[in-house]
Scaffold this motif. Structure first.
Motif, PDB file in Angstrom:
ATOM      1  N   GLU A   1       0.819  -1.218   0.000  1.00  0.00           N
ATOM      2  CA  GLU A   1       0.000   0.000   0.000  1.00  0.00           C
ATOM      3  C   GLU A   1       0.854   1.270   0.000  1.00  0.00           C
ATOM      4  O   GLU A   1       0.325   2.388  -0.047  1.00  0.00           O
ATOM      5  CB  GLU A   1      -0.924  -0.006   1.227  1.00  0.00           C
ATOM      6  CG  GLU A   1      -1.949  -1.138   1.203  1.00  0.00           C
ATOM      7  CD  GLU A   1      -2.633  -1.329   2.547  1.00  0.00           C
ATOM      8  OE1 GLU A   1      -2.496  -0.444   3.416  1.00  0.00           O
ATOM      9  OE2 GLU A   1      -3.307  -2.366   2.720  1.00  0.00           O
ATOM     10  N   ARG A   2       2.160   1.098   0.028  1.00  0.00           N
ATOM     11  CA  ARG A   2       3.063   2.238   0.043  1.00  0.00           C
ATOM     12  C   ARG A   2       2.977   2.994  -1.281  1.00  0.00           C
ATOM     13  O   ARG A   2       2.815   2.379  -2.337  1.00  0.00           O
ATOM     14  CB  ARG A   2       4.488   1.714   0.262  1.00  0.00           C
ATOM     15  CG  ARG A   2       5.532   2.757   0.646  1.00  0.00           C
ATOM     16  CD  ARG A   2       6.833   2.067   0.968  1.00  0.00           C
ATOM     17  NE  ARG A   2       7.880   3.028   1.260  1.00  0.00           N
ATOM     18  CZ  ARG A   2       8.106   3.570   2.455  1.00  0.00           C
ATOM     19  NH1 ARG A   2       7.333   3.227   3.475  1.00  0.00           N
ATOM     20  NH2 ARG A   2       9.071   4.436   2.643  1.00  0.00           N
ATOM     21  N   PRO A   3       3.071   4.338  -1.286  1.00  0.00           N
ATOM     22  CA  PRO A   3       3.012   5.067  -2.553  1.00  0.00           C
ATOM     23  C   PRO A   3       4.198   4.739  -3.454  1.00  0.00           C
ATOM     24  O   PRO A   3       5.329   4.625  -2.990  1.00  0.00           O
ATOM     25  CB  PRO A   3       3.029   6.547  -2.117  1.00  0.00           C
ATOM     26  CG  PRO A   3       3.558   6.548  -0.714  1.00  0.00           C
ATOM     27  CD  PRO A   3       3.155   5.246  -0.126  1.00  0.00           C
ATOM     28  N   PHE A   4       3.902   4.586  -4.758  1.00  0.00           N
ATOM     29  CA  PHE A   4       4.924   4.275  -5.742  1.00  0.00           C
ATOM     30  C   PHE A   4       5.237   5.521  -6.573  1.00  0.00           C
ATOM     31  O   PHE A   4       4.688   6.600  -6.340  1.00  0.00           O
ATOM     32  CB  PHE A   4       4.455   3.127  -6.643  1.00  0.00           C
ATOM     33  CG  PHE A   4       4.209   1.830  -5.925  1.00  0.00           C
ATOM     34  CD1 PHE A   4       4.966   1.470  -4.810  1.00  0.00           C
ATOM     35  CD2 PHE A   4       3.209   0.958  -6.342  1.00  0.00           C
ATOM     36  CE1 PHE A   4       4.746   0.276  -4.144  1.00  0.00           C
ATOM     37  CE2 PHE A   4       2.983  -0.248  -5.684  1.00  0.00           C
ATOM     38  CZ  PHE A   4       3.746  -0.584  -4.575  1.00  0.00           C
ATOM     39  N   THR A   5       6.102   5.352  -7.556  1.00  0.00           N
ATOM     40  CA  THR A   5       6.575   6.491  -8.350  1.00  0.00           C
ATOM     41  C   THR A   5       5.442   7.308  -8.956  1.00  0.00           C
ATOM     42  O   THR A   5       5.401   8.535  -8.825  1.00  0.00           O
ATOM     43  CB  THR A   5       7.525   5.997  -9.455  1.00  0.00           C
ATOM     44  OG1 THR A   5       8.740   5.533  -8.856  1.00  0.00           O
ATOM     45  CG2 THR A   5       7.865   7.115 -10.424  1.00  0.00           C
ATOM     46  N   LEU A   6       4.505   6.659  -9.639  1.00  0.00           N
ATOM     47  CA  LEU A   6       3.412   7.406 -10.267  1.00  0.00           C
ATOM     48  C   LEU A   6       2.558   8.126  -9.228  1.00  0.00           C
ATOM     49  O   LEU A   6       2.052   9.226  -9.493  1.00  0.00           O
ATOM     50  CB  LEU A   6       2.545   6.466 -11.109  1.00  0.00           C
ATOM     51  CG  LEU A   6       3.106   6.097 -12.486  1.00  0.00           C
ATOM     52  CD1 LEU A   6       2.229   5.053 -13.171  1.00  0.00           C
ATOM     53  CD2 LEU A   6       3.240   7.338 -13.375  1.00  0.00           C
ATOM     54  N   ASP A   7       2.380   7.526  -8.052  1.00  0.00           N
ATOM     55  CA  ASP A   7       1.624   8.192  -6.985  1.00  0.00           C
ATOM     56  C   ASP A   7       2.304   9.508  -6.610  1.00  0.00           C
ATOM     57  O   ASP A   7       1.651  10.546  -6.481  1.00  0.00           O
ATOM     58  CB  ASP A   7       1.516   7.284  -5.750  1.00  0.00           C
ATOM     59  CG  ASP A   7       0.811   5.979  -6.053  1.00  0.00           C
ATOM     60  OD1 ASP A   7      -0.231   6.022  -6.718  1.00  0.00           O
ATOM     61  OD2 ASP A   7       1.306   4.924  -5.634  1.00  0.00           O
ATOM     62  N   TYR A   8       3.620   9.448  -6.415  1.00  0.00           N
ATOM     63  CA  TYR A   8       4.360  10.662  -6.051  1.00  0.00           C
ATOM     64  C   TYR A   8       4.294  11.701  -7.165  1.00  0.00           C
ATOM     65  O   TYR A   8       4.122  12.896  -6.907  1.00  0.00           O
ATOM     66  CB  TYR A   8       5.822  10.317  -5.760  1.00  0.00           C
ATOM     67  CG  TYR A   8       6.052   9.754  -4.370  1.00  0.00           C
ATOM     68  CD1 TYR A   8       5.994  10.574  -3.252  1.00  0.00           C
ATOM     69  CD2 TYR A   8       6.329   8.405  -4.180  1.00  0.00           C
ATOM     70  CE1 TYR A   8       6.210  10.071  -1.980  1.00  0.00           C
ATOM     71  CE2 TYR A   8       6.549   7.889  -2.917  1.00  0.00           C
ATOM     72  CZ  TYR A   8       6.479   8.731  -1.815  1.00  0.00           C
ATOM     73  OH  TYR A   8       6.685   8.223  -0.553  1.00  0.00           O
ATOM     74  N   ILE A   9       4.443  11.252  -8.397  1.00  0.00           N
ATOM     75  CA  ILE A   9       4.428  12.194  -9.519  1.00  0.00           C
ATOM     76  C   ILE A   9       3.111  12.962  -9.562  1.00  0.00           C
ATOM     77  O   ILE A   9       3.081  14.197  -9.660  1.00  0.00           O
ATOM     78  CB  ILE A   9       4.674  11.466 -10.852  1.00  0.00           C
ATOM     79  CG1 ILE A   9       6.130  10.979 -10.926  1.00  0.00           C
ATOM     80  CG2 ILE A   9       4.350  12.372 -12.044  1.00  0.00           C
ATOM     81  CD1 ILE A   9       6.431  10.126 -12.147  1.00  0.00           C
ATOM     82  N   TYR A  10       1.990  12.249  -9.460  1.00  0.00           N
ATOM     83  CA  TYR A  10       0.690  12.907  -9.567  1.00  0.00           C
ATOM     84  C   TYR A  10       0.333  13.711  -8.321  1.00  0.00           C
ATOM     85  O   TYR A  10      -0.469  14.644  -8.399  1.00  0.00           O
ATOM     86  CB  TYR A  10      -0.389  11.873  -9.888  1.00  0.00           C
ATOM     87  CG  TYR A  10      -0.286  11.337 -11.295  1.00  0.00           C
ATOM     88  CD1 TYR A  10      -0.311  12.210 -12.385  1.00  0.00           C
ATOM     89  CD2 TYR A  10      -0.134   9.977 -11.550  1.00  0.00           C
ATOM     90  CE1 TYR A  10      -0.192  11.727 -13.692  1.00  0.00           C
ATOM     91  CE2 TYR A  10      -0.013   9.488 -12.847  1.00  0.00           C
ATOM     92  CZ  TYR A  10      -0.052  10.374 -13.908  1.00  0.00           C
ATOM     93  OH  TYR A  10       0.068   9.895 -15.192  1.00  0.00           O
TER      94      TYR A  10
END
Length: 335
Positions: free
Chosen positions: A77-86
Motif C-alpha cells: 500500500e506504500r506510494p509508488f513512483t506514479l503516486d508521487y508524480i501525480y
C-alpha cells in the motif's frame, strides 16, 4: 473492498485498533438509545483504550528493527513512483522507449513541473523512477518493479534529453533489483547499468535521487548517481537484499533478520556512512498511512534541494558529483 495488509509486528496494534473500532460502534448505538450511564462508562473505556493504542503505536514504530523497516519498504500500500508524480507535480508527460529495443514498463519517466506557491517556485524537471504494481495483473505488467536493459537505456535517453534542454533530473528509486532473467543478460543488463553510472556522473544538470522504498543492488544504482541523495525514513538501500545475503552466507533464507542487521541498510545507517545526504521523515507507521502528507514532505525537500543546485554552474555540479561518489567507502588504517 481490499483487505488491509498487516505485517507480523503490527498485529498487536491491529487487534487493539479493531477492538477500539468495535467499542466506538457500540458507543454510537448506545448514544442513540439514550442510555446515559452506559454511554459515559463506554466513553471512559474508549479513552483509556485510545491512550493504549497511541502508546503501542509509538512503541512499535519508533523502535523498528532493520528487518521490520525492510518489510515496511515493501508494503504493497506504500506510494509508488506514479503516486508521487501525480501528488507532487503537474503536467506530467510520459516518454516511452529506448530507441533501440523496446519500452520497459518497470521504469517510467517524462517531463513534469514542480511548483511551490508559497515560495513562488516553478521548475520543469525530468522525473524517472521504478514503478511497481498493486496486484498480480499490474505487477506482471510492471515486472514487479524490476527493470530490464531497455529500461535503463530509456532512463539514459531521458536524462540526456533533460541535459539538452537544461532541465534538472529527479529519480525515484524503488526496486527489488534489476531483472535477472536470461533475456536481460543477453540484451546487456550489466552494460546498460554501467553505462548509466558513467553517463550520470557527467550530466551537466542537477540530479537528485530519492529512495522511496526498496533500493537493491545495481537495479537501484542504475538511476542513483546524483548530486543529492534523499532517502525515506523506512526505505532500505543495499548492494544485496537480506534474503539473498542470508542465502549466500547461511545457505538459507531463515537468517534474513540477522543479515539485515549486518548489512546496515536503513536510512540512519546510510546517513552515518555518508552514502545518503538526507532522511525524509515518514508519517507514523509508514508512508502508506498518509501518502499525501508524505508526498508534501518529499516535494518540499525537492524544492529546497533544487533551489540550491540550480544556482551552481555545470562544471561544479559534475565535479561535486564525482567527488561525492569517489569518497564513498574510503577509510584509513592506523599503524
Amino acid at each position: 473492498m481490499a483487505t488491509k495488509v498487516v505485517l507480523d509486528f503490527e498485529k498487536p496494534l491491529f487487534e487493539l485498533e479493531e477492538k477500539l473500532n468495535e467499542m466506538r460502534v457500540c458507543l454510537k448505538q448506545s448514544s442513540g438509545e439514550h442510555n446515559l450511564s452506559e454511554t459515559e462508562s463506554l466513553s471512559r473505556e474508549i479513552e483509556v483504550l485510545e491512550s493504549k493504542v497511541d502508546a503501542l503505536r509509538h512503541a512499535i514504530y519508533k523502535n523498528l528493527t532493520r528487518w521490520q523497516k525492510v518489510q515496511l519498504a515493501r508494503h504493497p500500500e506504500r506510494p509508488f513512483t506514479l503516486d508521487y508524480i501525480y501528488m507532487m507535480m503537474q503536467d506530467f508527460v510520459e516518454l516511452s522507449g529506448d530507441r533501440h529495443y523496446g519500452d520497459d514498463k518497470a521504469l517510467i519517466g517524462g517531463f513534469a513541473r514542480i511548483e511551490d506557491e508559497e515560495s513562488d517556485f516553478s521548475q520543469t524537471v525530468m522525473v524517472i523512477g521504478h514503478q511497481k504494481g498493486r496486484d498480480t495483473k499490474s505487477n506482471l505488467y510492471r515486472n514487479f518493479g524490476m527493470s530490464q536493459p531497455e529500461g535503463y537505456r530509456k532512463a539514459l535517453r531521458l536524462m540526456k534529453l533533460a541535459e539538452k534542454f537544461n532541465k534538472p533530473v529527479v529519480t525515484l528509486i524503488d526496486t527489488p533489483g534489476a531483472y535477472p532473467g536470461i533475456k536481460a543478460e543477453e540484451l546487456g543488463q550489466a552494460e546498460a547499468i554501467a553505462r548509466n553510472l558513467f553517463e550520470m556522473a557527467g550530466l551537466r544538470v542537477p540530479v537528485i535521487c530519492v529512495i522511496i522504498g526498496e533500493g537493491a543492488s545495481g537495479g537501484a544504482i542504475g538511476i542513483g548517481v546524483g548530486n543529492r541523495i534523499l532517502m525515506a525514513e523506512n526505505a532500505w538501500y543495499s548492494v544485496i537484499s537480506p534474503e539473498s545475503c542470508s542465502s549466500i552466507l547461511w545457505r538459507s533464507w531463515k537468517f534474513k533478520e540477522q543479515a539485515a542487521e549486518a548489512l546496515r541498510l536503513t536510512a540512519e545507517d546510510l546517513l552515518e556512512q555518508k552514502i545518503v545526504d538526507r532522511i525524509i521523515p515518514e508519517p507514523l507507521g509508514g508512508a502508506h498511512h498518509d501518502p499525501e502528507k508524505m508526498a508534501d514532505t518529499v516535494k518540499s525537500l525537492l524544492v529546497e534541494e533544487l533551489r540550491m543546485l540550480l544556482e551552481k554552474n555545470p562544471d561544479d555540479l559534475v565535479n561535486e558529483r564525482i567527488e561525492k561518489f569517489a569518497a564513498m567507502g574510503v577509510w584509513n588504517e592506523e599503524e
